[in-house]
Every structure is written in C-alpha cells, then in structure tokens.
Design a protein around this motif. Structure first.
Motif, mmCIF file in Angstrom:
data_model
loop_
_atom_site.group_PDB
_atom_site.id
_atom_site.type_symbol
_atom_site.label_atom_id
_atom_site.label_comp_id
_atom_site.label_asym_id
_atom_site.label_seq_id
_atom_site.Cartn_x
_atom_site.Cartn_y
_atom_site.Cartn_z
ATOM 1 N N GLY A 80 4.421 2.069 -12.430
ATOM 2 C CA GLY A 80 3.376 3.064 -12.236
ATOM 3 C C GLY A 80 2.016 2.383 -12.179
ATOM 4 N N SER A 81 1.146 2.861 -11.300
ATOM 5 C CA SER A 81 -0.199 2.292 -11.194
ATOM 6 C C SER A 81 -1.198 3.188 -11.919
ATOM 7 C CB SER A 81 -0.608 2.141 -9.727
ATOM 8 O OG SER A 81 -0.967 3.401 -9.193
ATOM 9 N N SER A 82 -2.352 2.618 -12.229
ATOM 10 C CA SER A 82 -3.400 3.376 -12.901
ATOM 11 C C SER A 82 -3.939 4.498 -12.022
ATOM 12 C CB SER A 82 -4.542 2.451 -13.318
ATOM 13 O OG SER A 82 -5.103 1.841 -12.171
ATOM 14 N N SER A 83 -3.739 4.389 -10.715
ATOM 15 C CA SER A 83 -4.231 5.412 -9.791
ATOM 16 C C SER A 83 -3.167 6.466 -9.468
ATOM 17 C CB SER A 83 -4.743 4.755 -8.507
ATOM 18 O OG SER A 83 -3.774 3.894 -7.965
ATOM 19 N N GLY A 84 -2.038 6.457 -10.200
ATOM 20 C CA GLY A 84 -1.050 7.510 -10.052
ATOM 21 C C GLY A 84 0.047 7.262 -9.040
ATOM 22 N N PHE A 85 0.138 6.053 -8.501
ATOM 23 C CA PHE A 85 1.201 5.724 -7.559
ATOM 24 C C PHE A 85 2.417 5.174 -8.295
ATOM 25 C CE2 PHE A 85 -2.341 5.742 -4.652
ATOM 26 C CZ PHE A 85 -1.802 6.213 -3.473
ATOM 27 N N GLN A 86 3.594 5.382 -7.718
ATOM 28 C CA GLN A 86 4.791 4.677 -8.146
ATOM 29 C C GLN A 86 5.031 3.598 -7.108
ATOM 30 O OE1 GLN A 86 8.023 7.334 -9.021
ATOM 31 N NE2 GLN A 86 6.814 8.499 -10.481
ATOM 32 N N VAL A 87 5.003 2.329 -7.562
ATOM 33 C CA VAL A 87 4.998 1.180 -6.664
ATOM 34 C C VAL A 87 6.316 0.424 -6.773
ATOM 35 C CG1 VAL A 87 3.794 -0.949 -6.043
ATOM 36 C CG2 VAL A 87 2.492 0.993 -6.939
ATOM 37 N N THR A 88 6.959 0.204 -5.633
ATOM 38 C CA THR A 88 8.208 -0.555 -5.578
ATOM 39 C C THR A 88 7.927 -1.959 -5.068
ATOM 40 O OG1 THR A 88 9.508 1.439 -5.176
ATOM 41 C CG2 THR A 88 10.519 -0.663 -4.556
ATOM 42 N N PRO A 89 8.181 -3.003 -5.879
ATOM 43 C CA PRO A 89 8.026 -4.383 -5.403
ATOM 44 C C PRO A 89 9.271 -4.816 -4.609
ATOM 45 C CG PRO A 89 7.699 -4.209 -7.799
ATOM 46 C CD PRO A 89 8.374 -2.955 -7.334
ATOM 47 N N VAL A 90 9.059 -5.253 -3.386
ATOM 48 C CA VAL A 90 10.131 -5.700 -2.491
ATOM 49 C C VAL A 90 10.015 -7.223 -2.377
ATOM 50 C CG1 VAL A 90 11.058 -5.557 -0.147
ATOM 51 C CG2 VAL A 90 10.031 -3.518 -1.214
ATOM 52 N N GLY A 144 0.812 -1.202 0.000
ATOM 53 C CA GLY A 144 0.000 0.000 0.000
ATOM 54 C C GLY A 144 0.845 1.253 0.000
ATOM 55 N N MET A 145 0.187 2.357 0.301
ATOM 56 C CA MET A 145 0.789 3.674 0.227
ATOM 57 C C MET A 145 1.809 3.897 1.346
ATOM 58 S SD MET A 145 -1.193 7.312 -0.054
ATOM 59 C CE MET A 145 -1.742 7.401 1.634
ATOM 60 N N ARG A 146 2.862 4.586 0.990
ATOM 61 C CA ARG A 146 3.876 4.951 1.984
ATOM 62 C C ARG A 146 3.328 6.036 2.909
ATOM 63 N NH1 ARG A 146 10.114 6.864 0.734
ATOM 64 N NH2 ARG A 146 10.795 6.866 2.913
ATOM 65 N N ASP A 147 3.376 5.769 4.205
ATOM 66 C CA ASP A 147 2.996 6.770 5.197
ATOM 67 C C ASP A 147 4.143 7.757 5.382
ATOM 68 O OD1 ASP A 147 0.582 5.504 5.593
ATOM 69 O OD2 ASP A 147 1.154 4.583 7.518
ATOM 70 N N ALA A 148 3.807 8.970 5.781
ATOM 71 C CA ALA A 148 4.838 9.989 5.999
ATOM 72 C C ALA A 148 5.859 9.538 7.040
ATOM 73 C CB ALA A 148 4.186 11.298 6.435
ATOM 74 N N SER A 149 5.433 8.697 7.980
ATOM 75 C CA SER A 149 6.348 8.245 9.039
ATOM 76 C C SER A 149 7.181 7.023 8.638
ATOM 77 C CB SER A 149 5.548 7.927 10.308
ATOM 78 O OG SER A 149 4.604 6.905 10.031
ATOM 79 N N ASP A 150 6.930 6.435 7.464
ATOM 80 C CA ASP A 150 7.707 5.257 7.027
ATOM 81 C C ASP A 150 9.111 5.689 6.626
ATOM 82 O OD1 ASP A 150 5.435 3.755 7.400
ATOM 83 O OD2 ASP A 150 5.022 3.442 5.268
ATOM 84 N N PRO A 151 10.153 5.097 7.217
ATOM 85 C CA PRO A 151 11.519 5.504 6.880
ATOM 86 C C PRO A 151 11.974 5.064 5.488
ATOM 87 C CG PRO A 151 11.541 3.732 8.500
ATOM 88 C CD PRO A 151 10.112 4.122 8.310
ATOM 89 N N SER A 152 11.298 4.061 4.913
ATOM 90 C CA SER A 152 11.693 3.572 3.587
ATOM 91 C C SER A 152 10.518 2.845 2.948
ATOM 92 C CB SER A 152 12.889 2.613 3.699
ATOM 93 O OG SER A 152 12.466 1.411 4.347
ATOM 94 N N LEU A 153 10.644 2.583 1.653
ATOM 95 C CA LEU A 153 9.611 1.815 0.959
ATOM 96 C C LEU A 153 9.638 0.348 1.383
ATOM 97 C CD1 LEU A 153 9.834 3.590 -2.473
ATOM 98 C CD2 LEU A 153 7.821 3.511 -0.989
ATOM 99 N N THR A 154 10.794 -0.163 1.751
ATOM 100 C CA THR A 154 10.865 -1.519 2.288
ATOM 101 C C THR A 154 10.056 -1.606 3.581
ATOM 102 O OG1 THR A 154 13.022 -1.932 1.279
ATOM 103 C CG2 THR A 154 12.435 -3.295 3.168
ATOM 104 N N PHE A 155 10.200 -0.609 4.428
ATOM 105 C CA PHE A 155 9.422 -0.554 5.662
ATOM 106 C C PHE A 155 7.923 -0.536 5.336
ATOM 107 C CE2 PHE A 155 7.177 1.515 9.079
ATOM 108 C CZ PHE A 155 7.735 0.986 10.231
ATOM 109 N N THR A 156 7.544 0.239 4.308
ATOM 110 C CA THR A 156 6.137 0.303 3.897
ATOM 111 C C THR A 156 5.614 -1.076 3.530
ATOM 112 O OG1 THR A 156 6.426 2.567 3.069
ATOM 113 C CG2 THR A 156 4.529 1.322 2.233
ATOM 114 N N ALA A 157 6.370 -1.803 2.694
ATOM 115 C CA ALA A 157 5.935 -3.132 2.255
ATOM 116 C C ALA A 157 5.768 -4.070 3.443
ATOM 117 C CB ALA A 157 6.936 -3.709 1.251
ATOM 118 N N LEU A 158 6.708 -4.039 4.372
ATOM 119 C CA LEU A 158 6.639 -4.919 5.542
ATOM 120 C C LEU A 158 5.500 -4.518 6.478
ATOM 121 C CD1 LEU A 158 10.467 -5.229 6.254
ATOM 122 C CD2 LEU A 158 8.961 -7.006 5.317
ATOM 123 N N ARG A 159 5.296 -3.220 6.664
ATOM 124 C CA ARG A 159 4.196 -2.745 7.519
ATOM 125 C C ARG A 159 2.849 -3.160 6.939
ATOM 126 N NH1 ARG A 159 1.083 1.172 6.555
ATOM 127 N NH2 ARG A 159 2.509 2.324 5.194
#
Length: 195
Positions: A105-115, A67-82
């Motif tokens: 890129g997603s259809s909803s305008g996100f840039q998504v990193t697969p971890v 999902g979306m990276r929260d402002a408090s996430d230190p990295s995109l890897t952290f986002t994926a794990l959270r």
C-alpha cells in the motif's frame, strides 16, 4: 565473506522461494504497478530512477519505473511494462518477466504490485523529460544487504507507519522503494545478506 551474487544464483533463489502472502489491504480503488528491473550482468545490478524535481507528487524521490493502472491496461504486468517504456524508454521485448512480489500500500492510497524482470545490460535507456531526472544502477548484492536499511517510525493521520531509509552514492532511497527492495532481499536470501 559472502560469495558474489550472480544472476544465476539470484534467479534460482527467486524461483525457489515463494513470496510471503500479500498483507491484507483495503479493497483496491486505485491500483498501480512498478517494474523491478534486474540488470543481467555477471554480478547483476538493480535499475532505479530519480523522479523529476518539479513533479507534483514524490518529486525527487528514488523510484522504480511504474505508475497507475489505466482502464485500458489488461493487467498490472502490462501497466509496469507500459510505464517503464514511457518513463525510461525500456522496450517490452527487452524484459524477461520472472514474477511478482507482494502488493504494498502507498501513502497516496494506491495498491502497488512490484513486477520483477531481467533486462540486458547497457540498453540505450532515455529518461522522460517530463517525469525522470536520472536513471542509475546499483549493484544488486549491495541493494539486497539488509543492514543498509534503517527503520524510521512516522505518524500520519494518527497512525504509526514504519518506513526504511538508505543512501547509495548521492541517491536517498526510502519509503516504498526501499521497502520493495528489502522485501526482495527477504525473499531471495536473508541468511546471506545480513551483516
């Protein structure tokens, strides 16, 4: 006939092959990440979810936890794990990270990193009642077979896009999820998994 794909051969190939560069994407206003969980069996599996049918976006679609990276996430890897912890109760200590795939890129305008991460088999995973309808595992060798994906050209806002479609049992795998799986196949072993 192709030899069975083992976890060791997958890891060796994943680490030996450099991923292609990420395509040029628009400046990221919104970032997201997904976890691509490889289940550590002798013949490994790929863990996927089906999103709940009542969700406002992407209802009922097969997806990776993420999902979306929260402002408090230190990295995109952290986002994926959270997100994996929130969606399927996959605990961070049970994931051995091995790398990432190119950002998409997603259809909803996100840039998504697969971890990409390795997880033990038979974990007591629990789908989030708010977000996830099902958790299922697909044999990795079957998931990475390029011929199982059919291209479809769609037009959105006057721009043509190619998406990939596939079925596994009762699950329809398409769009970004199918594209990420195809990219993993192209990186790891394209010459072995084409029919």
């Amino acid at each position: 006939m192709t030899a069975p794909l083992t976890l060791n051969s997958f890891l060796t190939r994943f680490q030996l092959q450099s991923p292609p560069p990420s395509p040029e994407l628009a400046p990221a206003r919104r970032q997201a990440a997904v976890l691509v969980p490889i289940v550590a069996r002798e013949e490994p599996g790929l863990l996927l979810t089906r999103r709940a049918p009542w969700l406002r976006k992407h209802a009922g679609q097969v997806a990776f936890p993420g999902g979306m990276r929260d402002a408090s996430d230190p990295s995109l890897t952290f986002t994926a794990l959270r997100e994996a912890r929130e969606e399927i109760a996959l605990q961070t200590q049970n994931v051995r990270l091995i790398g990432t795939l190119p950002t998409v890129g997603s259809s909803s305008g996100f840039q998504v990193t697969p971890v990409v991460g390795i997880i033990p088999p038979d974990l007591p995973l629990q789908p989030s009642a708010d977000e996830v309808d099902a958790i299922f595992e697909m044999p990795l060798q079957e998931a990475l077979r390029l011929s199982r994906y059919t291209p479809l050209d769609i037009h959105r806002e006057g721009v043509a896009h190619q998406v990939w479609l596939s079925w596994y049992q009762d699950y329809f795998v398409w769009g970004m999820t199918a594209g990420i799986i195809r990219q993993l196949s192209l990186q790891v072993m394209p010459e072995l998994l084409t029919d």
